[in-house]
Enzyme design. Structure first.
Site, PDB file in Angstrom:
ATOM      1  N   GLU A   1     -10.095   1.608  -2.563  1.00 48.18           N
ATOM      2  CA  GLU A   1     -10.002   1.740  -4.027  1.00 48.18           C
ATOM      3  C   GLU A   1     -11.217   1.121  -4.707  1.00 48.18           C
ATOM      4  O   GLU A   1     -11.103   0.490  -5.759  1.00 48.18           O
ATOM      5  CB  GLU A   1      -8.731   1.062  -4.540  1.00 48.18           C
ATOM      6  CG  GLU A   1      -7.499   1.536  -3.832  1.00 48.18           C
ATOM      7  CD  GLU A   1      -6.721   2.554  -4.618  1.00 48.18           C
ATOM      8  OE1 GLU A   1      -7.071   2.800  -5.772  1.00 48.18           O
ATOM      9  OE2 GLU A   1      -5.781   3.109  -4.052  1.00 48.18           O
TER      10      GLU A   1
ATOM     11  N   PHE B   1      -2.749  10.636  -0.508  1.00 44.41           N
ATOM     12  CA  PHE B   1      -3.773  10.963  -1.511  1.00 44.41           C
ATOM     13  C   PHE B   1      -5.106  11.131  -0.801  1.00 44.41           C
ATOM     14  O   PHE B   1      -5.624  10.159  -0.236  1.00 44.41           O
ATOM     15  CB  PHE B   1      -3.825   9.791  -2.500  1.00 44.41           C
ATOM     16  CG  PHE B   1      -4.890   9.860  -3.568  1.00 44.41           C
ATOM     17  CD1 PHE B   1      -4.654  10.513  -4.771  1.00 44.41           C
ATOM     18  CD2 PHE B   1      -6.123   9.236  -3.394  1.00 44.41           C
ATOM     19  CE1 PHE B   1      -5.613  10.530  -5.783  1.00 44.41           C
ATOM     20  CE2 PHE B   1      -7.087   9.257  -4.398  1.00 44.41           C
ATOM     21  CZ  PHE B   1      -6.828   9.902  -5.593  1.00 44.41           C
ATOM     22  N   GLY B   2      -5.640  12.329  -0.801  1.00 45.76           N
ATOM     23  CA  GLY B   2      -6.881  12.593  -0.063  1.00 45.76           C
ATOM     24  C   GLY B   2      -8.070  12.751  -0.977  1.00 45.76           C
ATOM     25  O   GLY B   2      -8.293  13.823  -1.554  1.00 45.76           O
TER      26      GLY B   2
ATOM     27  N   THR C   1      -4.109   6.686   3.622  1.00 45.85           N
ATOM     28  CA  THR C   1      -2.854   5.932   3.785  1.00 45.85           C
ATOM     29  C   THR C   1      -1.673   6.898   3.754  1.00 45.85           C
ATOM     30  O   THR C   1      -1.642   7.813   2.931  1.00 45.85           O
ATOM     31  CB  THR C   1      -2.722   4.893   2.647  1.00 45.85           C
ATOM     32  OG1 THR C   1      -3.868   4.062   2.677  1.00 45.85           O
ATOM     33  CG2 THR C   1      -1.458   4.052   2.807  1.00 45.85           C
TER      34      THR C   1
ATOM     35  N   SER D   1       0.843  -1.213   0.000  1.00 51.91           N
ATOM     36  CA  SER D   1       0.000   0.000   0.000  1.00 51.91           C
ATOM     37  C   SER D   1       0.871   1.252   0.000  1.00 51.91           C
ATOM     38  O   SER D   1       0.562   2.234  -0.692  1.00 51.91           O
ATOM     39  CB  SER D   1      -0.906   0.043   1.239  1.00 51.91           C
ATOM     40  OG  SER D   1      -1.815  -1.017   1.212  1.00 51.91           O
TER      41      SER D   1
ATOM     42  N   ASP E   1      -7.856 -21.559   8.642  1.00 54.10           N
ATOM     43  CA  ASP E   1      -8.597 -22.713   9.160  1.00 54.10           C
ATOM     44  C   ASP E   1      -7.729 -23.979   9.145  1.00 54.10           C
ATOM     45  O   ASP E   1      -7.732 -24.750  10.097  1.00 54.10           O
ATOM     46  CB  ASP E   1      -9.857 -22.913   8.313  1.00 54.10           C
ATOM     47  CG  ASP E   1     -10.564 -24.214   8.651  1.00 54.10           C
ATOM     48  OD1 ASP E   1     -11.086 -24.311   9.774  1.00 54.10           O
ATOM     49  OD2 ASP E   1     -10.550 -25.145   7.821  1.00 54.10           O
TER      50      ASP E   1
HETATM   51  C1  LIG Z   1      -6.941   0.987   5.385  1.00 52.48           C
HETATM   52  C2  LIG Z   1      -7.566   1.936   4.392  1.00 52.48           C
HETATM   53  C3  LIG Z   1      -6.773   2.791   3.651  1.00 52.48           C
HETATM   54  C4  LIG Z   1      -7.348   3.710   2.767  1.00 52.48           C
HETATM   55  N1  LIG Z   1      -6.544   4.603   2.075  1.00 52.48           N
HETATM   56  C5  LIG Z   1      -7.126   5.616   1.365  1.00 52.48           C
HETATM   57  C6  LIG Z   1      -6.326   6.650   0.774  1.00 52.48           C
HETATM   58  O1  LIG Z   1      -5.100   6.626   0.859  1.00 52.48           O
HETATM   59  N2  LIG Z   1      -6.961   7.681   0.157  1.00 52.48           N
HETATM   60  C7  LIG Z   1      -8.324   7.769   0.038  1.00 52.48           C
HETATM   61  O2  LIG Z   1      -8.830   8.735  -0.530  1.00 52.48           O
HETATM   62  N3  LIG Z   1      -9.107   6.778   0.567  1.00 52.48           N
HETATM   63  C8  LIG Z   1      -8.549   5.707   1.229  1.00 52.48           C
HETATM   64  N4  LIG Z   1      -9.331   4.720   1.790  1.00 52.48           N
HETATM   65  C9  LIG Z   1     -10.792   4.858   1.706  1.00 52.48           C
HETATM   66  C10 LIG Z   1     -11.469   3.789   0.865  1.00 52.48           C
HETATM   67  O3  LIG Z   1     -11.254   4.015  -0.488  1.00 52.48           O
HETATM   68  C11 LIG Z   1     -12.960   3.774   1.262  1.00 52.48           C
HETATM   69  O4  LIG Z   1     -13.037   3.197   2.545  1.00 52.48           O
HETATM   70  C12 LIG Z   1     -13.810   3.001   0.276  1.00 52.48           C
HETATM   71  O5  LIG Z   1     -13.905   3.679  -0.948  1.00 52.48           O
HETATM   72  C13 LIG Z   1     -15.232   2.781   0.810  1.00 52.48           C
HETATM   73  O6  LIG Z   1     -15.772   3.983   1.281  1.00 52.48           O
HETATM   74  P1  LIG Z   1     -16.455   4.006   2.727  1.00 52.48           P
HETATM   75  O7  LIG Z   1     -15.496   3.422   3.702  1.00 52.48           O
HETATM   76  O8  LIG Z   1     -16.923   5.392   2.997  1.00 52.48           O
HETATM   77  O9  LIG Z   1     -17.686   3.020   2.617  1.00 52.48           O
HETATM   78  P2  LIG Z   1     -19.109   3.390   1.988  1.00 52.48           P
HETATM   79  O10 LIG Z   1     -18.929   4.060   0.676  1.00 52.48           O
HETATM   80  O11 LIG Z   1     -19.929   4.064   3.017  1.00 52.48           O
HETATM   81  O12 LIG Z   1     -19.720   1.932   1.717  1.00 52.48           O
HETATM   82  C14 LIG Z   1     -20.479   1.208   2.698  1.00 52.48           C
HETATM   83  C15 LIG Z   1     -21.067  -0.038   2.049  1.00 52.48           C
HETATM   84  O13 LIG Z   1     -21.997   0.340   1.029  1.00 52.48           O
HETATM   85  C16 LIG Z   1     -21.711  -0.412  -0.153  1.00 52.48           C
HETATM   86  N5  LIG Z   1     -22.153   0.350  -1.320  1.00 52.48           N
HETATM   87  C17 LIG Z   1     -21.609   1.471  -1.829  1.00 52.48           C
HETATM   88  N6  LIG Z   1     -22.285   1.888  -2.906  1.00 52.48           N
HETATM   89  C18 LIG Z   1     -23.288   1.008  -3.088  1.00 52.48           C
HETATM   90  C19 LIG Z   1     -24.353   0.886  -4.038  1.00 52.48           C
HETATM   91  N7  LIG Z   1     -24.524   1.766  -5.027  1.00 52.48           N
HETATM   92  N8  LIG Z   1     -25.180  -0.178  -3.927  1.00 52.48           N
HETATM   93  C20 LIG Z   1     -25.046  -1.069  -2.923  1.00 52.48           C
HETATM   94  N9  LIG Z   1     -24.067  -1.010  -1.998  1.00 52.48           N
HETATM   95  C21 LIG Z   1     -23.208   0.013  -2.080  1.00 52.48           C
HETATM   96  C22 LIG Z   1     -20.223  -0.655  -0.109  1.00 52.48           C
HETATM   97  O14 LIG Z   1     -19.860  -1.731  -0.938  1.00 52.48           O
HETATM   98  C23 LIG Z   1     -20.029  -0.934   1.377  1.00 52.48           C
HETATM   99  O15 LIG Z   1     -20.326  -2.273   1.639  1.00 52.48           O
HETATM  100  C24 LIG Z   1      -8.763   3.757   2.629  1.00 52.48           C
HETATM  101  C25 LIG Z   1      -9.555   2.849   3.354  1.00 52.48           C
HETATM  102  C26 LIG Z   1      -8.977   1.956   4.227  1.00 52.48           C
HETATM  103  C27 LIG Z   1      -9.869   1.022   5.008  1.00 52.48           C
END
Ligand SMILES: Cc1cc2nc3c(=O)[nH]c(=O)nc-3n(C[C@H](O)[C@H](O)[C@H](O)COP(=O)(O)OP(=O)(O)OC[C@H]3O[C@@H](n4cnc5c(N)ncnc54)[C@H](O)[C@@H]3O)c2cc1C
Length: 387
Positions: free
Chosen positions: A367, A133-134, A168, A95, A340
């Site tokens: 992503e 990257f924000g 990240t 990552s 497992d």
């Molecule tokens: C360890 C880690 C590192 C990360 N690093 C970065 C980074 O460097 N930069 C950055 O910008 N982001 C980063 N992210 C953010 C990551 O890209 C987001 O967590 C991801 O895009 C999901 O967004 P969310 O967590 O807000 O979930 P949400 O978007 O709230 O999703 C919640 C649930 O809804 C589902 N869902 C979404 N849309 C739909 C739909 N249309 N229909 C049905 N279900 C749906 C999803 O699949 C999920 O199960 C990171 C995340 C983690 C956990």
């Protein structure tokens, strides 16, 4: 002739000599430098920053960018192999490299001015300047168009307000590529550590990617000079273009994690004697192991073709979605099954399976979640947007 257990279709024979050399170099780095320390780093919730100079020295930061900017000029298959071998060590290390290369150096290279490229890229390739990257915000990462972070022009500067979450490298970064709404659509800004009103706060209590730094970023009237705005892109296609690059690398990475788990489970089940015979001598264990090898083989073939398409300039984002979905799902299922097969021993970080299984919870989410990528493929097939 015996087949290689982790390369049943001799996918390595599809690689050029240079690609094989890249794979071997990174494999050695993972074996010698990552594997001896990564279990402890994960336990301690510590990103092993001390590896950065060596990662840079090996040319793994911006490896696909032209040499004039400090890059390695490698092709996409080589970049994929770098991701695969690093993730055989840990998803957190991969990552770090993905974010630095695909999400920070790539947008400066693709959307930045010549001055911006010269100012940042060589130092980023050398590991002297670290990026983050924000894009994601707390109210919904899957829907980045609903962005609240904004930038307003004020004289020769921009004034940035808002926040980002799950970033990240956030607390180790010297610069952040921040995407913000403007009167002229979404634009990218290079925000520098130390700019007044900019703060990063590490997210604690993670059970996944523990050997990686994840942060929230806050912008309170941060004054960013016009010289730090990426001039050559506007709209969501800016961040999405970076994500396609990074997601491509992620299609390769989980193969490494899956191979590490299969290797461990295979060895363990051959040595573990239960009911007077090795666990590996039972049909149910062999069915599981065979299924893992089948899924790894398919994933390997998928990414080589994806890489060749990318190098030919013919890769479509939907193809990346299909491979990210398939390969993350493949790896997380394999990591859990290997956990497992190890029985109770599988729940400690003395063994790799649980660490990879926990890490892959993030990899399958960030992503673009699995659902998001399935919806991209569904839209391709039907022509109907079901988001
Ligand atoms: C360890 C880690 C590192 C990360 N690093 C970065 C980074 O460097 N930069 C950055 O910008 N982001 C980063 N992210 C953010 C990551 O890209 C987001 O967590 C991801 O895009 C999901 O967004 P969310 O967590 O807000 O979930 P949400 O978007 O709230 O999703 C919640 C649930 O809804 C589902 N869902 C979404 N849309 C739909 C739909 N249309 N229909 C049905 N279900 C749906 C999803 O699949 C999920 O199960 C990171 C995340 C983690 C956990």
């Amino acid at each position: 002739m015996a087949l290689h257990p982790y390369d049943l279709y001799d996918v390595r024979s599809l690689l050029s000599e240079e690609e094989r050399a890249v794979q071997d170099t990174v494999a050695r780095f993972t074996d010698e430098r990552v594997l001896p320390i990564i279990g402890d780093a994960f336990d301690q919730g510590r990103f092993p920053k001390e590896l950065i100079p060596e990662i840079a020295e090996l040319g793994l930061l911006g490896s696909s960018l032209p040499e004039e900017y400090g890059g390695g000029g490698l092709n996409s298959v080589s970049y994929g192999l770098i991701c695969q071998e690093l993730e055989r060590g840990d998803s957190g290390i991969r990552s770090f490299v993905s974010v630095q290369s695909s999400l920070c150096m790539y947008p400066i290279f693709a959307y930045g001015s010549e001055e911006q490229k010269k100012r940042w890229l060589p130092d980023m390739a050398a590991g002297k300047v670290i990026g983050c990257f924000g894009l994601t915000e707390a109210h919904g990462g899957s829907d980045p168009a609903n962005m609240k972070t904004n930038a307003r022009k004020d004289g020769g500067d921009w004034v940035l307000n808002g926040s980002k979450m799950w970033i990240t490298n956030g607390n180790v970064a010297d610069i952040a590529i921040v995407w913000a709404q403007t009167d002229d659509g979404i634009q990218g800004f290079v925000v520098e550590k130390g700019m007044a009103g900019f703060a990063a706060q590490e997210i604690k209590h993670k059970m996944s990617l523990r050997a990686s730094v994840t942060s929230s970023l806050f912008f309170d009237n941060v004054r960013v000079p016009e010289a730090n705005r990426l001039p050559n892109v506007k709209g969501l296609k800016g961040p999405l273009g970076c994500l396609t690059q990074a997601r491509y690398g992620i299609t390769w990475g989980p193969i490494g994690a899956a191979v590490a788990c299969l290797d461990e489970a295979l060895n363990y089940s051959k040595e573990r004697i239960l009911f007077d015979r090795p666990v590996a001598a039972t049909q149910s264990a062999q069915l599981k192991l065979a299924d893992m090898a089948r899924r790894i083989t398919m994933a390997q073939l998928l990414v080589v073709q994806l890489g060749r398409l990318k190098d030919a300039g013919k890769m479509a984002p939907t193809q990346v979605s299909l491979a990210k979905w398939n390969n993350c799902r493949m790896a997380i299922d394999i990591a859990r099954q290997c956990r497992d097969l190890l029985g109770g021993a599988g729940i400690t970080t003395e063994h790799v399976a649980i660490r990879h299984a926990l890490n892959l919870e993030s990899v399958i989410t960030y992503e673009g979640t699995e659902t998001v990528h399935q919806l991209v493929v569904g839209r391709e097939l039907t022509g109907i947007n079901a988001f």
